[in-house]
Design a protein around this motif. Structure first.
Motif, mmCIF file in Angstrom:
data_model
loop_
_atom_site.group_PDB
_atom_site.id
_atom_site.type_symbol
_atom_site.label_atom_id
_atom_site.label_comp_id
_atom_site.label_asym_id
_atom_site.label_seq_id
_atom_site.Cartn_x
_atom_site.Cartn_y
_atom_site.Cartn_z
ATOM 1 N N LEU A 72 -67.706 -40.051 -59.015
ATOM 2 C CA LEU A 72 -67.558 -39.639 -60.411
ATOM 3 C C LEU A 72 -66.511 -40.530 -60.851
ATOM 4 C CD1 LEU A 72 -67.650 -37.465 -62.430
ATOM 5 C CD2 LEU A 72 -65.584 -36.678 -61.725
ATOM 6 N N LEU A 73 -65.520 -41.206 -60.278
ATOM 7 C CA LEU A 73 -64.751 -42.176 -60.835
ATOM 8 C C LEU A 73 -65.302 -43.256 -61.325
ATOM 9 C CD1 LEU A 73 -61.347 -41.445 -58.702
ATOM 10 C CD2 LEU A 73 -61.828 -40.609 -61.189
ATOM 11 N N CYS A 74 -66.417 -43.999 -60.328
ATOM 12 C CA CYS A 74 -67.137 -44.889 -60.458
ATOM 13 C C CYS A 74 -67.908 -44.571 -61.840
ATOM 14 C CB CYS A 74 -68.100 -44.978 -59.121
ATOM 15 S SG CYS A 74 -67.213 -45.773 -57.842
ATOM 16 N N LEU A 75 -68.474 -43.660 -61.790
ATOM 17 C CA LEU A 75 -69.184 -43.073 -63.255
ATOM 18 C C LEU A 75 -68.359 -43.371 -64.270
ATOM 19 C CD1 LEU A 75 -71.557 -40.125 -62.233
ATOM 20 C CD2 LEU A 75 -72.177 -42.516 -62.609
ATOM 21 N N SER A 76 -67.269 -43.132 -64.089
ATOM 22 C CA SER A 76 -66.475 -43.371 -65.434
ATOM 23 C C SER A 76 -65.764 -44.629 -65.625
ATOM 24 C CB SER A 76 -65.240 -42.264 -65.343
ATOM 25 O OG SER A 76 -64.329 -42.758 -64.365
ATOM 26 N N GLY A 77 -66.243 -45.714 -64.675
ATOM 27 C CA GLY A 77 -65.910 -47.012 -64.604
ATOM 28 C C GLY A 77 -64.187 -47.087 -64.324
ATOM 29 N N LEU A 78 -63.842 -46.049 -63.419
ATOM 30 C CA LEU A 78 -62.397 -46.232 -63.233
ATOM 31 C C LEU A 78 -61.245 -45.697 -64.560
ATOM 32 C CD1 LEU A 78 -61.941 -48.601 -60.241
ATOM 33 C CD2 LEU A 78 -62.059 -46.337 -60.234
ATOM 34 N N SER A 79 -62.032 -45.471 -65.482
ATOM 35 C CA SER A 79 -61.101 -45.168 -66.763
ATOM 36 C C SER A 79 -60.496 -43.464 -66.534
ATOM 37 C CB SER A 79 -62.087 -45.154 -67.798
ATOM 38 O OG SER A 79 -61.362 -44.436 -69.087
ATOM 39 N N GLY A 80 -59.290 -43.373 -66.619
ATOM 40 C CA GLY A 80 -58.717 -42.032 -66.645
ATOM 41 C C GLY A 80 -59.157 -41.360 -67.701
ATOM 42 N N LEU A 81 -59.265 -41.746 -68.868
ATOM 43 C CA LEU A 81 -59.524 -41.096 -70.123
ATOM 44 C C LEU A 81 -61.131 -40.653 -70.020
ATOM 45 C CD1 LEU A 81 -58.942 -39.767 -72.904
ATOM 46 C CD2 LEU A 81 -59.925 -42.382 -73.985
ATOM 47 N N ILE A 82 -62.052 -41.550 -69.397
ATOM 48 C CA ILE A 82 -63.392 -40.894 -69.441
ATOM 49 C C ILE A 82 -63.520 -39.923 -68.294
ATOM 50 C CG2 ILE A 82 -65.660 -41.781 -68.818
ATOM 51 C CD1 ILE A 82 -65.033 -44.086 -70.071
#
Length: 191
Positions: A72-82
Motif C-alpha cells: 500500500l505504501l508503494c501505491l502511495s509512492g511512499l508519500s505519508g500524505l497520500i
C-alpha cells in the motif's frame, strides 16, 4: 425539534450518505485540529520494506515485516500524505461495509445506522488513519472478510466467486499481519 426529526428521517432514508457525511466530517475536523501524520517505530520498518519493494531489491530482507502493508505504501509512492488520504478513504469505506454487514445479520436498519454512526466518532480508529501503521488497512480487510463470510452463510446457494473473494482477502490479510492465518482457518472450518 422539527429540524432534528427531518435530519433523522433523511438519515434513515439515506443511511450510506449519512454515514459518509458523518465520517468525512469527523475526519476533516480531526485533520484540521490534529493535522499530523504519526510515525511509530513500526512505521520505519514498513517504509523501509516498501522502499526495497519499489527498488526491486529484497537483498537482506529477513521477513521481519510482511509485505501486505508496504505494498500500500508503494501505491502511495511512499508519500505519508497520500497514504493517510488512502487510509481515511479506507476508514470511511470500512464503516459503510460494517453497516451493510449489520443489515446482512438482520439488525434493524435504524439500530445498524446508530451503531455505525457511533463508529464514525470512535476517535482511536480515526487517529490510526493518520498513522503509518497497518491498523486501518487491516480493519478494512477484516470488515470485507466478515461481510463476505456472513453473505455466504446467509445465502445457502453462494456463488463460487464469494468463496474466491473470501480466500483472496484472507490470503492478503495474512500478508498484512501473519497471525491472521488463524482467522482464515477458523472461517473455513465454520463454512
Amino acid at each position: 425539534m422539527e429540524q432534528t426529526t427531518k435530519i433523522w428521517l433523511w438519515c434513515i432514508n439515506n443511511p450510506v450518505k449519512a454515514i459518509i457525511i458523518a465520517a468525512v466530517s469527523v475526519r476533516l475536523l480531526i485533520a484540521i485540529l490534529y493535522g499530523h501524520i504519526t510515525l511509530y517505530p513500526d512505521s520505519k520498518d514498513y517504509q523501509a520494506l516498501a522502499g526495497r519493494i519499489l527498488n526491486f531489491n529484497l537483498a537482506g530482507y529477513e521477513g521481519g515485516r510482511p509485505p501486505g502493508y508496504p505494498l500500500l505504501l508503494c501505491l502511495s509512492g511512499l508519500s505519508g500524505l497520500i497514504t493517510v488520504i488512502l487510509q481515511l478513504i479506507m476508514g470511511v469505506f470500512a464503516l459503510v461495509i460494517a453497516y451493510k454487514t449489520l443489515l446482512l445479520l438482520n439488525v434493524e436498519k435504524r439500530i445498524a445506522l446508530v451503531v455505525t454512526l457511533f463508529g464514525t466518532i470512535y476517535l482511536p480508529s480515526v487517529f490510526f488513519e493518520f498513522a503509518i501503521l497497518t491498523e486501518t488497512f487491516t480493519l478494512l480487510v477484516v470488515t470485507l472478510i466478515f461481510y463476505i463470510f456472513f453473505g455466504i452463510i446467509k445465502d445457502k446457494d453462494s456463488k463460487p466467486e464469494s468463496y474466491l473473494w473470501l480466500s483472496l482477502l484472507c490470503g492478503y490479510l495474512v500478508l498484512i499481519k501473519m497471525f491472521y492465518i488463524y482467522l482464515a482457518i477458523l472461517l473455513f472450518i465454520i463454512l
